[in-house]
Motif scaffolding. Structure first.
Motif, PDB file in Angstrom:
ATOM      1  N   LYS A   1       0.469   5.877  -0.125  1.00 20.47           N
ATOM      2  CA  LYS A   1       0.027   5.878   1.378  1.00 20.47           C
ATOM      3  C   LYS A   1      -0.991   6.569   1.020  1.00 20.47           C
ATOM      4  O   LYS A   1      -1.430   6.901   0.345  1.00 20.47           O
ATOM      5  N   GLY A   2      -2.201   5.987   2.562  1.00 20.93           N
ATOM      6  CA  GLY A   2      -3.611   7.178   2.346  1.00 20.93           C
ATOM      7  C   GLY A   2      -4.281   5.356   2.026  1.00 20.93           C
ATOM      8  O   GLY A   2      -4.697   4.240   2.056  1.00 20.93           O
ATOM      9  N   TYR A   3      -5.754   6.096   0.754  1.00 19.77           N
ATOM     10  CA  TYR A   3      -6.451   5.456   0.449  1.00 19.77           C
ATOM     11  C   TYR A   3      -6.325   3.924  -0.500  1.00 19.77           C
ATOM     12  O   TYR A   3      -6.182   3.283  -0.112  1.00 19.77           O
TER      13      TYR A   3
ATOM     14  N   ASP B   1      -4.237   2.269   2.400  1.00 18.33           N
ATOM     15  CA  ASP B   1      -5.866   1.939   3.385  1.00 18.33           C
ATOM     16  C   ASP B   1      -6.938   0.983   3.288  1.00 18.33           C
ATOM     17  O   ASP B   1      -7.357  -0.043   3.349  1.00 18.33           O
TER      18      ASP B   1
END
Lengths: 372, 372
Positions: free
Chosen positions: A41-43, A46
């Motif tokens: 999740k996250g960087y 995304d």
């Protein structure tokens, strides 16, 4: 968020659901290469993960869809080979996928300054205006350097703007590279002195990987007017590196040897325009050789015209390069070629001229026909 | 007369006359590249020109023929890229032709000393006997070097013999090459110290063409156990050069990125065994990664087995290398894999292990299943 660039893929699929699943697979495969459920999740999710931006039925009527997938500039890490790996590394191995087009971004344009000379530079070097360029090839392998140099002389005297090595001429004992280079540069220079022309000799640069750049430098030092390189053999960063090397200034002609599988299948590899047009400009080639339609290869007129268009289309400020169709060009085809390509083209004509016992006159006839 | 080597091509053709005409075209195209009627008599026609040695209906029932064409060692001029250019340079662009096999000669074997280590060397480095090798990949792109190094540590502690970079890991800002290399070598070393194992870290070597060798040398100096290179991107001479470089001693793992179009079409490019087996050995790769059957790529069991066979078949004394099927391997497939490949294989398993929250245990289970 880093800016994103886009790759458009043809995806063979029976329906939209299948196309979407395959497109999402591409987005994974080309970036994180792990199952979707373990993408951090996250960087990573995304930014790093490819994003399906658009999906539409193929406008050309093929049984599938066009998927536009965007990738972060962060994926590329300033590595040109990694750019190509993102575009079509592992996905090249999946049947029914084809790269149609590449949409650039500021970081990709910074990584790919493109050709140094382009078509304008090649014309300037040849001392001509907005007319087609002409290039011939000395061959065959097996002749001595002096015999090959005589052919180079005669092509130049006949008015060819560029005279290149056959791409099979390397460092064979019958004509070692350094000997042939010197002999051909001299021969073309002598022809120029007689004719007042500005023909250039274009050696074929191939060598063990560690010696390749040295050989390109030798070519420049010896007075060559450009170099020819086959990126599908030598590696896709070689032209890219040379085109921006401050110690190297010659134009670079790209040869398609060993690259055919990338385009000849209808639903694998790349579109013709992307491989022989856009990619060559990204690398920094100034001229892109490809097989002409109606010759001994199977490209269609439309495929060849799409390549020529991709050599000149707006591409974020990259210089226009010159499409160099070869194979099957002869005097009789000049009107047809002119209609297909207009003036922004370099005709590569070799074998047909060698069938004439007088290469000088045969060259002159084609030069006049093309200019006239 | 110089000795001759042979290339066997599948030629799509409706009848023998067409097949013969196409085969004779290959012989011209790959050598002299001029019309037959102007091939110089004597040495060029007698030696340099390709010779059609045999033509038979395709034994595998495809709509065409197998043509064996011989070429003189003189054609090659001691240049590995030119060897590939002779094998399938311009003819790669003609539809309905496929390279099936390459038959060597003394001069080609001298040009291609082959792998330095081979499967035996990879096993020796891992400290194992005649059992399958295991390799995992740290990923995804976007993680920090310390996060990637932790994964490398866990794979090694779990008993993987080789732990490689994902082929998309280059020099991204989230994990620069030198930082990741040092962190992963340390992490694998620490795991080895705890387990008594001999796992090796295998960095992905990609860079601007002029820096590629320097980066391979950095890997060796930093304590990597092998390097991974994608020859279809970096160039086909890079592995060839490194494999015989006296200043470089590590095994080389070949990655298939960007090479897919060479095999996925039924009648263009190369046979699977030739591209992922024979060619890799000629280059000097010690392990050849390719997509496993039954995974997310389309290779069949027979195609994969043909690659494995080509990694070990007699090839003029070249060392046997290890086929490294990847993609879709998991615990449940071990029996099927064992049946297909036997012991002479390196299983590449990555994504499936990352789906487990405990990489060490997941790795141990697969190591035990494979050894058991």
């Amino acid at each position: 968020m880093a800016p994103r660039f886009t790759v458009s893929y043809y995806v063979r699929a029976a329906d939209e659901a299948e196309a979407r699943a395959r497109a999402l697979d591409i987005a994974l495969e080309q970036t994180v290469e792990i199952p979707r459920d373990v993408v951090p999740k996250g960087y990573v999710e995304d930014e790093i993960l490819g994003k399906l931006e658009q999906l539409e039925r193929d406008p050309n009527g093929r049984p599938g869809y066009l998927a536009a997938i965007s990738y972060s500039e962060d994926d590329v890490g300033g590595d040109f080979l990694q750019l190509l790996n993102i575009v079509f590394g592992n996905s090249s191995i999946k049947p029914g996928l084809k790269v149609e087009d590449i949409g650039l971004s500021p970081g990709i344009l910074a990584l790919c300054p493109g050709p140094r000379h382009g078509i304008a530079g090649l014309r300037q070097r040849a001392g001509i205006g907005a007319q087609p360029l002409l290039m011939s090839a000395i061959k065959p392998v097996g002749l001595s350097s002096s015999e090959l140099a005589r052919r180079a002389h005669d092509f130049a005297l006949g008015g060819m703007h560029y005279v290149k090595d056959d791409h099979g001429l390397v460092d064979q004992r019958t004509s070692p590279f350094a000997e042939r280079l010197a002999a051909c540069v001299d021969a073309v220079g002598e022809a120029n002195a007689r004719s007042g022309g500005r023909a250039s000799f274009v050696p074929n640069i191939t060598a063990p990987a560690k010696d390749l750049f040295e050989r390109a430098m030798m070519a420049e030092a010896a007075g060559a007017g450009a170099v020819m390189i086959s990126p599908a053999l030598a590696g896709y960063d070689v032209i890219h590196t040379l085109a921006s090397d401050p110690d190297f200034t010659l134009p670079i002609v790209s040869h398609p040897a060993f690259s055919g599988a990338n385009v000849v299948s209808p639903d694998t590899g790349f579109s013709h325009r992307c491989f022989y047009g856009a990619l060559q400009r990204l690398m920094g080639a100034d001229a892109a050789i490809y097989p002409n339609f109606g010759g001994r290869f199977g490209f269609t007129r439309e495929e060849c015209q799409s390549i020529a268009a991709a050599c000149a289309d707006d591409m974020g400020g990259l210089k226009a390069i010159v499409p160099a169709p070869g194979g099957g060009m002869n005097l009789g085809r000049v009107p047809e070629m002119r209609e297909a390509y207009g003036n922004n083209v370099m005709y590569l004509i070799g074998g047909a001229l060698l069938q004439d016992t007088d290469i000088v006159s045969a060259s002159r006839r084609i030069v006049e026909a093309v200019a006239g």
